[in-house]
Each structure stands twice: as structure tokens, then as C-alpha cells.
Design a protein around this motif. Structure first.
Motif, mmCIF file in Angstrom:
data_model
loop_
_atom_site.group_PDB
_atom_site.id
_atom_site.type_symbol
_atom_site.label_atom_id
_atom_site.label_comp_id
_atom_site.label_asym_id
_atom_site.label_seq_id
_atom_site.Cartn_x
_atom_site.Cartn_y
_atom_site.Cartn_z
ATOM 1 N N SER A 97 6.379 -17.851 -14.482
ATOM 2 C CA SER A 97 7.920 -18.283 -13.791
ATOM 3 C C SER A 97 7.859 -17.429 -12.700
ATOM 4 N N ALA A 98 8.741 -17.988 -11.612
ATOM 5 C CA ALA A 98 8.874 -16.913 -10.230
ATOM 6 C C ALA A 98 9.500 -15.695 -10.537
ATOM 7 N N SER A 99 10.237 -15.512 -11.717
ATOM 8 C CA SER A 99 10.859 -14.386 -11.962
ATOM 9 C C SER A 99 10.255 -13.366 -12.965
ATOM 10 N N THR A 100 9.196 -13.858 -13.081
ATOM 11 C CA THR A 100 8.137 -12.804 -13.839
ATOM 12 C C THR A 100 8.270 -11.390 -13.265
ATOM 13 N N SER A 101 8.448 -10.293 -14.175
ATOM 14 C CA SER A 101 8.441 -9.000 -13.654
ATOM 15 C C SER A 101 6.941 -8.508 -13.628
ATOM 16 N N PHE A 102 6.436 -7.496 -12.863
ATOM 17 C CA PHE A 102 5.457 -6.811 -12.970
ATOM 18 C C PHE A 102 5.450 -5.533 -13.062
ATOM 19 N N SER A 103 4.393 -4.658 -13.357
ATOM 20 C CA SER A 103 4.564 -3.052 -13.389
ATOM 21 C C SER A 103 3.007 -2.808 -12.725
ATOM 22 N N LEU A 104 3.324 -1.789 -11.879
ATOM 23 C CA LEU A 104 2.133 -1.082 -11.249
ATOM 24 C C LEU A 104 1.338 -0.074 -12.205
ATOM 25 N N SER A 105 2.053 -0.041 -13.418
ATOM 26 C CA SER A 105 1.209 0.997 -14.309
ATOM 27 C C SER A 105 1.211 0.617 -15.869
ATOM 28 N N THR A 106 0.611 -0.370 -16.093
ATOM 29 C CA THR A 106 0.498 -1.024 -17.326
ATOM 30 C C THR A 106 -0.931 -1.062 -17.982
ATOM 31 N N THR A 107 -1.979 -1.439 -16.961
ATOM 32 C CA THR A 107 -3.507 -1.659 -17.223
ATOM 33 C C THR A 107 -4.265 -1.144 -16.350
ATOM 34 N N ILE A 108 -5.458 -0.652 -16.789
ATOM 35 C CA ILE A 108 -6.351 -0.319 -15.846
ATOM 36 C C ILE A 108 -6.635 -0.920 -14.519
ATOM 37 N N PHE A 109 -6.592 -0.373 -13.356
ATOM 38 C CA PHE A 109 -6.964 -1.009 -12.141
ATOM 39 C C PHE A 109 -8.053 -0.366 -11.481
ATOM 40 N N LYS A 110 -9.254 -1.111 -11.394
ATOM 41 C CA LYS A 110 -10.482 -0.582 -10.717
ATOM 42 C C LYS A 110 -10.441 -0.836 -9.201
ATOM 43 N N THR A 111 -10.511 0.498 -8.456
ATOM 44 C CA THR A 111 -10.391 0.186 -6.935
ATOM 45 C C THR A 111 -11.645 0.877 -6.357
ATOM 46 N N LEU A 112 -12.098 0.102 -5.133
ATOM 47 C CA LEU A 112 -13.003 0.541 -4.509
ATOM 48 C C LEU A 112 -12.512 1.023 -3.320
ATOM 49 N N VAL A 113 -12.720 2.210 -2.686
ATOM 50 C CA VAL A 113 -12.506 2.650 -1.383
ATOM 51 C C VAL A 113 -13.582 2.689 -0.415
ATOM 52 N N VAL A 114 -13.514 2.108 0.649
ATOM 53 C CA VAL A 114 -14.742 1.925 1.551
ATOM 54 C C VAL A 114 -14.199 2.761 3.096
ATOM 55 N N ASP A 115 -14.793 3.945 3.137
ATOM 56 C CA ASP A 115 -14.555 4.822 4.409
ATOM 57 C C ASP A 115 -15.405 5.668 4.537
ATOM 58 N N ASP A 116 -15.903 5.348 6.068
ATOM 59 C CA ASP A 116 -17.123 6.385 6.475
ATOM 60 C C ASP A 116 -16.567 7.688 6.637
ATOM 61 N N ASN A 117 -15.390 8.059 6.631
ATOM 62 C CA ASN A 117 -14.878 9.303 6.803
ATOM 63 C C ASN A 117 -14.778 9.985 5.368
ATOM 64 N N VAL A 118 -15.210 10.959 4.908
ATOM 65 C CA VAL A 118 -15.017 11.657 3.626
ATOM 66 C C VAL A 118 -13.447 12.110 3.601
ATOM 67 N N ILE A 119 -12.952 12.563 4.570
ATOM 68 C CA ILE A 119 -11.610 13.077 4.189
ATOM 69 C C ILE A 119 -10.709 12.043 4.053
ATOM 70 N N THR A 120 -10.536 11.077 4.948
ATOM 71 C CA THR A 120 -9.728 9.961 4.803
ATOM 72 C C THR A 120 -9.743 9.177 3.544
ATOM 73 N N GLY A 121 -11.115 9.136 3.019
ATOM 74 C CA GLY A 121 -11.271 8.281 2.053
ATOM 75 C C GLY A 121 -10.851 9.028 0.735
ATOM 76 N N LYS A 122 -11.115 10.358 0.693
ATOM 77 C CA LYS A 122 -10.626 11.156 -0.498
ATOM 78 C C LYS A 122 -9.128 11.272 -0.640
ATOM 79 N N ILE A 123 -8.299 11.329 0.639
ATOM 80 C CA ILE A 123 -6.730 11.217 0.526
ATOM 81 C C ILE A 123 -6.255 9.919 0.054
ATOM 82 N N LEU A 124 -6.715 8.703 0.334
ATOM 83 C CA LEU A 124 -6.575 7.696 -0.230
ATOM 84 C C LEU A 124 -6.809 7.670 -1.833
ATOM 85 N N ALA A 125 -8.078 8.102 -2.208
ATOM 86 C CA ALA A 125 -8.459 8.173 -3.619
ATOM 87 C C ALA A 125 -7.573 8.723 -4.321
#
Length: 157
Positions: A22-50
Motif C-alpha cells: 500500500s502507498a501508506s506503508t511505513s519504512f524504517s532506516l534501521s531494521t535490517t542490514i544494508f550493505k553499502t559500497l562507497v566509491v571515492d578516489d579521495n580517501v578522506i571524503t570516502g572515509k567521512i561518508l563511510a
């Protein structure tokens, strides 16, 4: 940049897609594992985001420094979301995103996941044409990340 990993929780894209009753389905940003890839040639900005993704949103994060490294990871491992630097040497983030969307080298599941531009550049039409799903301006902040993650979650419902 070495791979950064943190085992914790958030919503996966597949979980959101499965929960579209349904369109009214609620969601949570903290209920299951979210596997993320950060692609950045700058070590510092990549680590900040990570660090923001790990500490604020409980993501399991892997960092790579180039588009070719990202394609290699995406051909061997499933991810839920990608944060892609735009201005990288050899292969830009836009070029990498086009390859993610259109190559058979990348695992089929990874060709469909959200890709967010992570850049100092303003949003460009080329980001959309490449198949990117959102944008976070550098430097990253928890508020910027949350806003984009919520947009991705709403679009998946």
C-alpha cells in the motif's frame, strides 16, 4: 583506501520492494542490514561518508577508490546501495554507473540497486541519464545522507 566494515542494521532495497502492498506503508532506516559500497578516489571524503553511514545509519560499508574497483566488487558481491564519486581519474562516476547498469559483468542484482552521486558538482542531467537515483553534495553530513536514504526508501515503496 582499505575496506571499511560494520555489521549492523537498516532497510534493504529488496525488503522495501517486497513491502509495497500500500502507498501508506511505513519504512524504517534501521531494521535490517544494508550493505553499502562507497566509491571515492579521495580517501578522506570516502572515509567521512563511510563513518556517517556506519555510525549514524548502521550500514555495513565497503570502500573502493576507483570505478574499475567498484565494477570488480559488484561482479563478486551483492550490495544494496552505492555512493559514487563523480570526478575520478580513468573512469568517472557517470561512466561507472553506465557500466553498472548495462554490463553483464556486474551481478544482475547489482544492476538494479540505487546509485547516489557523491560529489562537489551540482546535479547534472548526465547523472540521471547514467541511471543515478539521487545526489549527496560533499562534504557529507548525517542530515544529507538521511534525506537521500528516505527518498530512496519512498521511491522503492
Amino acid at each position: 583506501m582499505s575496506a571499511t566494515t560494520c555489521n549492523v542494521t537498516s532497510v534493504t532495497t529488496n525488503d522495501l520492494m517486497a513491502n509495497n502492498s500500500s502507498a501508506s506503508t511505513s519504512f524504517s532506516l534501521s531494521t535490517t542490514i544494508f550493505k553499502t559500497l562507497v566509491v571515492d578516489d579521495n580517501v578522506i571524503t570516502g572515509k567521512i561518508l563511510a563513518k556517517i553511514l556506519e555510525k549514524e545509519f548502521n550500514h555495513k560499508v565497503t570502500c573502493v577508490m576507483s570505478g574499475s574497483d567498484a565494477l570488480e566488487k559488484l561482479s563478486n558481491e551483492n550490495f544494496d546501495i552505492i555512493f559514487m564519486d563523480i570526478d575520478m581519474p580513468k573512469q568517472t562516476g557517470v561512466e561507472t554507473c553506465v557500466k553498472i547498469r548495462n554490463t553483464t559483468v556486474v551481478l544482475e542484482e547489482n544492476r538494479k540497486i540505487p546509485v547516489l552521486a557523491y560529489t562537489t558538482n551540482p546535479w547534472e542531467e548526465s547523472f540521471d541519464q547514467a541511471g543515478m537515483n539521487g545526489y549527496i553534495a560533499k562534504p557529507a553530513s548525517p542530515a544529507k545522507v538521511q534525506s537521500e536514504l528516505e527518498k530512496i526508501a519512498r521511491n522503492a515503496l
